[in-house]
Design an enzyme around this catalytic site. Sequence first.
Site, PDB file in Angstrom:
ATOM      1  N   ASP A  37      15.621  -0.145   4.403  1.00  0.00           N
ATOM      2  CA  ASP A  37      14.705  -0.295   5.541  1.00  0.00           C
ATOM      3  C   ASP A  37      15.395   0.296   6.765  1.00  0.00           C
ATOM      4  OD1 ASP A  37      12.080  -2.442   5.777  1.00  0.00           O
ATOM      5  OD2 ASP A  37      12.876  -1.638   7.652  1.00  0.00           O
ATOM      6  N   VAL A  59      12.995   6.506   5.044  1.00  0.00           N
ATOM      7  CA  VAL A  59      12.409   7.235   3.903  1.00  0.00           C
ATOM      8  C   VAL A  59      12.009   8.679   4.237  1.00  0.00           C
ATOM      9  CG1 VAL A  59      11.557   5.184   2.697  1.00  0.00           C
ATOM     10  CG2 VAL A  59      10.072   6.344   4.370  1.00  0.00           C
ATOM     11  N   ASN A  85       7.397   1.544  -0.962  1.00  0.00           N
ATOM     12  CA  ASN A  85       6.589   0.564  -0.234  1.00  0.00           C
ATOM     13  C   ASN A  85       6.544   0.814   1.267  1.00  0.00           C
ATOM     14  OD1 ASN A  85       5.540  -2.303   0.405  1.00  0.00           O
ATOM     15  ND2 ASN A  85       7.525  -2.240   1.434  1.00  0.00           N
ATOM     16  N   TYR A 153      -4.661   6.955   8.519  1.00  0.00           N
ATOM     17  CA  TYR A 153      -4.147   5.990   7.536  1.00  0.00           C
ATOM     18  C   TYR A 153      -4.839   6.203   6.187  1.00  0.00           C
ATOM     19  CZ  TYR A 153      -2.482   1.564   5.583  1.00  0.00           C
ATOM     20  OH  TYR A 153      -1.876   0.611   4.792  1.00  0.00           O
ATOM     21  N   LYS A 157      -3.048   7.267   2.594  1.00  0.00           N
ATOM     22  CA  LYS A 157      -3.097   6.392   1.425  1.00  0.00           C
ATOM     23  C   LYS A 157      -3.881   7.045   0.276  1.00  0.00           C
ATOM     24  CE  LYS A 157      -0.471   3.183   3.024  1.00  0.00           C
ATOM     25  NZ  LYS A 157       0.859   2.957   2.413  1.00  0.00           N
ATOM     26  N   THR A 190       0.916  -9.853   6.824  1.00  0.00           N
ATOM     27  CA  THR A 190       2.283  -9.349   7.052  1.00  0.00           C
ATOM     28  C   THR A 190       2.379  -8.931   8.527  1.00  0.00           C
ATOM     29  OG1 THR A 190       1.934  -6.982   6.746  1.00  0.00           O
ATOM     30  CG2 THR A 190       2.206  -8.293   4.730  1.00  0.00           C
ATOM     31  N   THR A 198      -2.334  -7.465  20.432  1.00  0.00           N
ATOM     32  CA  THR A 198      -1.733  -7.400  21.759  1.00  0.00           C
ATOM     33  C   THR A 198      -1.956  -8.687  22.558  1.00  0.00           C
ATOM     34  OG1 THR A 198      -3.721  -6.179  22.328  1.00  0.00           O
ATOM     35  CG2 THR A 198      -1.708  -4.900  22.019  1.00  0.00           C
TER      36      THR A 198
HETATM   37  N1  LIG Z   1      -0.391  -5.724   4.950  1.00  0.00           N
HETATM   38  C1  LIG Z   1      -1.507  -5.152   4.555  1.00  0.00           C
HETATM   39  O1  LIG Z   1      -2.611  -5.634   4.815  1.00  0.00           O
HETATM   40  C2  LIG Z   1      -1.455  -3.883   3.733  1.00  0.00           C
HETATM   41  C3  LIG Z   1      -2.626  -3.467   3.079  1.00  0.00           C
HETATM   42  C4  LIG Z   1      -2.600  -2.305   2.322  1.00  0.00           C
HETATM   43  C5  LIG Z   1      -1.441  -1.579   2.203  1.00  0.00           C
HETATM   44  N2  LIG Z   1      -0.315  -1.979   2.865  1.00  0.00           N
HETATM   45  C6  LIG Z   1       0.881  -1.154   2.688  1.00  0.00           C
HETATM   46  O2  LIG Z   1       1.937  -1.953   2.216  1.00  0.00           O
HETATM   47  C7  LIG Z   1       3.185  -1.407   2.608  1.00  0.00           C
HETATM   48  C8  LIG Z   1       4.024  -2.509   3.251  1.00  0.00           C
HETATM   49  O3  LIG Z   1       3.341  -2.961   4.415  1.00  0.00           O
HETATM   50  P1  LIG Z   1       3.562  -4.408   5.058  1.00  0.00           P
HETATM   51  O4  LIG Z   1       2.217  -4.950   5.336  1.00  0.00           O
HETATM   52  O5  LIG Z   1       4.515  -5.186   4.250  1.00  0.00           O
HETATM   53  O6  LIG Z   1       4.178  -3.956   6.470  1.00  0.00           O
HETATM   54  P2  LIG Z   1       5.437  -4.475   7.270  1.00  0.00           P
HETATM   55  O7  LIG Z   1       5.341  -3.819   8.600  1.00  0.00           O
HETATM   56  O8  LIG Z   1       5.547  -5.954   7.207  1.00  0.00           O
HETATM   57  O9  LIG Z   1       6.666  -3.857   6.437  1.00  0.00           O
HETATM   58  C9  LIG Z   1       6.882  -2.478   6.359  1.00  0.00           C
HETATM   59  C10 LIG Z   1       8.385  -2.243   6.344  1.00  0.00           C
HETATM   60  O10 LIG Z   1       8.602  -0.812   6.254  1.00  0.00           O
HETATM   61  C11 LIG Z   1       9.662  -0.500   7.134  1.00  0.00           C
HETATM   62  N3  LIG Z   1       9.599   0.906   7.517  1.00  0.00           N
HETATM   63  C12 LIG Z   1       8.762   1.506   8.402  1.00  0.00           C
HETATM   64  N4  LIG Z   1       9.067   2.800   8.526  1.00  0.00           N
HETATM   65  C13 LIG Z   1      10.106   3.039   7.688  1.00  0.00           C
HETATM   66  C14 LIG Z   1      10.860   4.190   7.369  1.00  0.00           C
HETATM   67  N5  LIG Z   1      10.641   5.373   7.966  1.00  0.00           N
HETATM   68  N6  LIG Z   1      11.850   4.085   6.438  1.00  0.00           N
HETATM   69  C15 LIG Z   1      12.104   2.884   5.849  1.00  0.00           C
HETATM   70  N7  LIG Z   1      11.441   1.756   6.131  1.00  0.00           N
HETATM   71  C16 LIG Z   1      10.458   1.834   7.045  1.00  0.00           C
HETATM   72  C17 LIG Z   1       9.495  -1.438   8.321  1.00  0.00           C
HETATM   73  O11 LIG Z   1      10.702  -1.557   9.079  1.00  0.00           O
HETATM   74  C18 LIG Z   1       9.094  -2.719   7.628  1.00  0.00           C
HETATM   75  O12 LIG Z   1      10.201  -3.520   7.305  1.00  0.00           O
HETATM   76  C19 LIG Z   1       2.848  -0.249   3.550  1.00  0.00           C
HETATM   77  O13 LIG Z   1       2.923   0.961   2.829  1.00  0.00           O
HETATM   78  C20 LIG Z   1       1.427  -0.539   3.968  1.00  0.00           C
HETATM   79  O14 LIG Z   1       0.722   0.615   4.347  1.00  0.00           O
HETATM   80  C21 LIG Z   1      -0.290  -3.119   3.609  1.00  0.00           C
END
Ligand SMILES: NC(=O)c1ccc[n+]([C@@H]2O[C@H](COP(=O)([O-])OP(=O)(O)OC[C@H]3O[C@@H](n4cnc5c(N)ncnc54)[C@H](O)[C@@H]3O)[C@@H](O)[C@H]2O)c1
Length: 258
Positions: A37, A59, A85, A153, A157, A190, A198
Amino acid sequence: MGLLDGKVAYISGGASGLGAAMVARFAQEGAKVMFGDIDAQSGAAVAQATASRFVLHNVTDEQQWIDVIADLVAAHGRLDVLVNNAGILGTGALETIDLAAWNRLFAVNVTGVMLGCKHGGTAMQRNPGGASGSIINISSNAGILATAGDCGYSATKGAVRLMTKSIAVDFARRGLAIRCNSIHPGPTETPIFKPWQTDQAAADALHRSLMEMVPMGRLGRPEEVAAMAAFLASDEASFSTGSEFVVDGGGTSALAGM
Ligand SMILES: NC(=O)c1ccc[n+]([C@@H]2O[C@H](COP(=O)([O-])OP(=O)(O)OC[C@H]3O[C@@H](n4cnc5c(N)ncnc54)[C@H](O)[C@@H]3O)[C@@H](O)[C@H]2O)c1
């Protein structure tokens, strides 16, 4: 016996949300887990809570992928499971898109996944005993159905969804026993939504619009996505590749409001 006993796994973006839940679940299931991360503080906390290993890893940087995978293979001799992820939210309405933010979105959500598949998939081809492994790419239900007002977005995806299928059939046709699947979560609780919350009014409006997407009438829990990832990482999913696994409380099955 854990579902992932003896497996070596790497999870990107594991310091928060879905990634942190996967780190915990994979470790519980017996895997040796390393995760990356860009958030060092949260990464250290998750590593401590789950007895897994954290590395600082962006990443979007190819050299960092090369170093992280080399480090993991040096430590454990193999890579069995890779979860791409790490991801960020989109850039908002078309007319307001900032090009630098758009490019960053694609760098994290698309290029980051490609680099993971490239270097993780190459390491899996070199596993002792022959090519083997499971790659899991975290897409979204927004990669199946469009969200109005955020074409970026959805585009990233959707790209992950088709990239996954292309890699899966390529590996399968070449006789490589490396599966590649995508998970499509619906709205899940999450910190990803924090930038949009905001104030209380904005948080309430967001909550209402997210709930409208879910026939089950609640947001998902990170553990529910981690459970699907654990299944796909395991040998139980041995005949699944190139497939999309939706975890969205029925969202992609319903016409809005009906
Ligand atoms: N939460 C939702 O509702 C939801 C729904 C569909 C898909 N997603 C997808 O699930 C995945 C995880 O999302 P989440 O909800 O856990 O979000 P989150 O923000 O809680 O966690 C995402 C993590 O990715 C890290 N990150 C961001 N940019 C990065 C980079 N360049 N390199 C390495 N790490 C990086 C962040 O620091 C964070 O710890 C994402 O791909 C998101 O698009 C989430």
